[in-house]
Design a protein around this motif. Sequence first.
Motif, PDB file in Angstrom:
ATOM      1  N   SER A 562       0.893  -0.916   0.065  1.00  0.00           N
ATOM      2  CA  SER A 562      -0.061   0.158   0.139  1.00  0.00           C
ATOM      3  C   SER A 562       1.065   1.170   0.009  1.00  0.00           C
ATOM      4  CB  SER A 562      -1.107   0.003   1.272  1.00  0.00           C
ATOM      5  OG  SER A 562      -1.554   1.095   1.380  1.00  0.00           O
ATOM      6  N   SER A 589       4.789   2.596  -6.750  1.00  0.00           N
ATOM      7  CA  SER A 589       4.292   1.327  -7.200  1.00  0.00           C
ATOM      8  C   SER A 589       4.021   0.376  -5.915  1.00  0.00           C
ATOM      9  CB  SER A 589       5.385   0.540  -7.965  1.00  0.00           C
ATOM     10  OG  SER A 589       5.618   1.189  -9.033  1.00  0.00           O
ATOM     11  N   THR A 590       3.205  -0.477  -5.666  1.00  0.00           N
ATOM     12  CA  THR A 590       2.940  -1.647  -4.869  1.00  0.00           C
ATOM     13  C   THR A 590       3.312  -2.868  -5.441  1.00  0.00           C
ATOM     14  OG1 THR A 590       0.476  -1.646  -5.218  1.00  0.00           O
ATOM     15  CG2 THR A 590       1.293   0.036  -3.625  1.00  0.00           C
ATOM     16  N   GLN A 601       1.880  -2.749  -9.288  1.00  0.00           N
ATOM     17  CA  GLN A 601       0.766  -1.902  -9.692  1.00  0.00           C
ATOM     18  C   GLN A 601       1.296  -0.551  -9.440  1.00  0.00           C
ATOM     19  OE1 GLN A 601      -2.531  -2.793 -10.678  1.00  0.00           O
ATOM     20  NE2 GLN A 601      -2.740  -0.312 -11.041  1.00  0.00           N
ATOM     21  N   GLN A 602       1.104   0.587 -10.475  1.00  0.00           N
ATOM     22  CA  GLN A 602       1.367   1.941 -10.345  1.00  0.00           C
ATOM     23  C   GLN A 602       0.083   2.587  -9.714  1.00  0.00           C
ATOM     24  OE1 GLN A 602       2.678   2.163 -14.735  1.00  0.00           O
ATOM     25  NE2 GLN A 602       4.176   3.460 -13.497  1.00  0.00           N
ATOM     26  N   HIS A 603       0.381   3.845  -8.921  1.00  0.00           N
ATOM     27  CA  HIS A 603      -0.604   4.411  -8.253  1.00  0.00           C
ATOM     28  C   HIS A 603      -0.065   5.763  -8.184  1.00  0.00           C
ATOM     29  CE1 HIS A 603      -2.444   0.697  -6.571  1.00  0.00           C
ATOM     30  NE2 HIS A 603      -1.331   0.302  -6.220  1.00  0.00           N
ATOM     31  N   ALA A 605      -1.086   8.721  -5.037  1.00  0.00           N
ATOM     32  CA  ALA A 605      -1.393   9.047  -3.662  1.00  0.00           C
ATOM     33  C   ALA A 605      -1.509  10.225  -3.425  1.00  0.00           C
ATOM     34  CB  ALA A 605      -0.592   7.715  -2.625  1.00  0.00           C
ATOM     35  N   CYS A 692      -5.932   7.132  -3.043  1.00  0.00           N
ATOM     36  CA  CYS A 692      -5.034   6.269  -4.077  1.00  0.00           C
ATOM     37  C   CYS A 692      -5.726   5.874  -5.436  1.00  0.00           C
ATOM     38  CB  CYS A 692      -4.669   4.776  -3.192  1.00  0.00           C
ATOM     39  SG  CYS A 692      -3.590   3.956  -4.006  1.00  0.00           S
ATOM     40  N   ASN A 694      -5.737   4.474  -9.237  1.00  0.00           N
ATOM     41  CA  ASN A 694      -5.058   3.408  -9.955  1.00  0.00           C
ATOM     42  C   ASN A 694      -4.594   3.906 -11.378  1.00  0.00           C
ATOM     43  OD1 ASN A 694      -4.670   1.306 -11.651  1.00  0.00           O
ATOM     44  ND2 ASN A 694      -6.625   0.299 -11.226  1.00  0.00           N
ATOM     45  N   TRP A 695      -3.254   4.178 -11.141  1.00  0.00           N
ATOM     46  CA  TRP A 695      -2.515   5.065 -12.408  1.00  0.00           C
ATOM     47  C   TRP A 695      -2.367   3.950 -13.503  1.00  0.00           C
ATOM     48  CZ3 TRP A 695      -2.231   9.524 -13.301  1.00  0.00           C
ATOM     49  CH2 TRP A 695      -1.201  10.257 -14.263  1.00  0.00           C
TER      50      TRP A 695
END
Length: 808
Positions: A562, A589-590, A601-603, A605, A692, A694-695
């Motif tokens: 996260s 990223s997470t 996964q890219q984000h 925030a 957050c 979802n990029w």
Amino acid sequence: MKISYNWLKQYVDFVLSPTDLAEVLTGTGLEVEDVTLFETIQGGLEGVVIGEVKECAKHPDADKLSVTKVDVGTGELLQIVCGAPNVAAGQKVVVALVGSTLYPAGGEKLTIKKAKIRGVESYGMICAEDELGLSANHDGIMVLPAHVITGSKAADYFKVEKDYTLEIGLTPNRSDANSHIGVARDLAAALNVAYKSKVTFQKPDTSAFKVAETTKNISVQVNDTDACPRYSGVVIANVTVADSPEWLKNKLTAIGVKCVNNVVDVTNYVLHEYGQPLHAFDADKITGGKVIVQKGSNAKFKALDGLEYQLNADDLLICNAEGAMCIAGVYGGAQSGVTASTKNVFLESAYFSPAGIRKTSSRLHLRTDAATHFEKGCDPNITVEALKRAALLIQEIAGGEVASKIIDIYPNPVGDTKVEVSYNSMLRLMGFTIEKETIRNILQHLEIKVEKEEGDMLQLLIPSFKTEVTREADVVEEILRIYGYNSFTLPKQVKANLSFTPAINTVKLQNVVADMLSGAGINEIWTNSVTQSKFEQDKTLQQQQVKLLNSQTAELDSLRTSMLYSGLEVIAYNQNRKHADLRLFEFGSTYHKTSEEFKQQQHLALWFTGKTFDDNWVGKSEPYNFYHLKDVTLRLLQRLGHRHFEKEYIETVPFNFGLILKNEGVEVARLGSISKKVLQQFDVKHEVFFACLNWNYLLEKSQFNKVSFSELPKFPTVKRDLAMVVADTLQFEAIEKIAFAETKKLLQEVSLFDVYKGDKIEKGKKSYAISFVFQHPDKTLTDHEIEKLMSRLMSKYESELGAVIRKN
């Protein structure tokens, strides 16, 4: 990690300056961050000589001073004013000449200058021990034996040794190089292959080890072979514990290790020589004549530093019949260590589980050299070799004899790792050609054996000290390190396929969003994607954590699942420094582990906390709330071409309350207020709002380059207000959803402009005041049409939401 230049020469017969050595090591992947001159006496006593006091008379204007004439071998006597009470004619003394610099014990450096003391000129200084940095003794000047040659260098008399300390930034995957022998192995390989030198790599010879007699046998029992896969030990009897010889002190001091006594210093020496931690027990204090390796209990343990540590059931201990003697692989006990009265020594050389040592040392805040080596990963197959080396050194400098056979409990031996590679595949990964003979030569120098070779295929045996070499790509990395990344030439031509697909420029899109957010006063942060696994509160995400096999610290042990927690660390850091009002964003990223694969996964925030602005004469500020964050999030999504979402309200970890925005069933954003329980974990004192996005999805579906326009409407808008009483739990979005569904394209805007909760309405209810704006693209709406629309809306609100329409 610190490496001694002189020490390294014991294993490789190289002829390189410290600077050139640093360059060669850096080329092999052992990046040398600093090279520091080390001298056994700081400053090397440059400009300090041996003198003879020829004359000594009282100072004419000071009772406690003397005026001396000193011969320093130049043919001319120096006049030096001295305050020492023991100075006298005929003495051989240590003289610091004008221009020399001294480094007194416990004081600041002192440059000797020509001076006039109470009217008498002085051309140097006759030195005491503390002024030379030899000790803290300041009882008077040093008086040397009469045979010492006048004018000779003090550095020669005191046998000042110079060395260079190389600070290596060792990466977590190079536990094989976490010692002088490990570095020497890479150095010899690089010099022989990349630099075409002919050097030899020589390990210490332990063939002289032998057991004199078995008069001091100690038995060993290992109760947990998972925590202690291998335990070796031996007894050395009739030792004399004293100070270490100068050569040993110099080696350890050069790399920053404190000297204790000759036995303990040998264990530290072998640790930094082989990378294998050892521990020395007073054998006579092992009650019952038995060593028991077992997990601990909730008891207190008094360690070598005199402090008591609270143990738990997960701590591995080395015990005797009465209790714990040592926290295994971490720290020794106060009652079982080697002291000046010790006569018999039990030497331990073991391999402990890295994970267990990391947990114990981290929890107890004991970051010892031994624990650090065990955490990074030691070689389980050198415990006996290191034991023999230490036993021989102890016999050499402390006397005694080996009084027991080597005890070696190793129920499940770790063998070499088999890796199959092909020349063609390796060359493809390298991108250029290396001769087969060169590849075999490199492997041989790295002690990687070729078990079998058939045509293009090689079957390799990777030694147990190379814990990170498990596949073909790892072998290629080993070869390239030694071959030298600077040894191959770039091709004269670079071929590439040009792509004309209208793909989204991800960098440009990220910059557009970053400019938008920073323009709104939101600060960008960059945080570490390696974090502490204990931060994660969501049980589902806990199961998806990607743990690091060989982390640099005990705390940073996993990749983040996260974006939240690294931002909370930043907030806590700033709040502790009186900077509590923050608006932050980060692209990051997470990482998640599923049963089948790893996912990244890219984000994007966002974090809001504190007040909107400082109180001033204009007015008082207000604290950030959920709607500040929601407004920025929606405007950002609209900028990227996303305007309509399905909404889902949540009250799950880590949120106190939150909102999920979805598009076609895909989660686009998740935002809300972080729960107090999570904030307390980071000692964050103010409410934090977190979003957050979802990029990955936004990059794929972004329409920020598409510009649409339409003709300005010719017909006027019509506005109607409506008040209704609804259940306190009802969200405005439910009202908004019905409004747009029932009025098709005529409704342009619906907004909530007042909420009332109080004594004038029923308990558990609230009053909403809502504004509706209607507009037809082709005509002016009549009152009749508007009333018909409003009636249909009121009917829907009453039947589906249980609303009570307020008529007045």
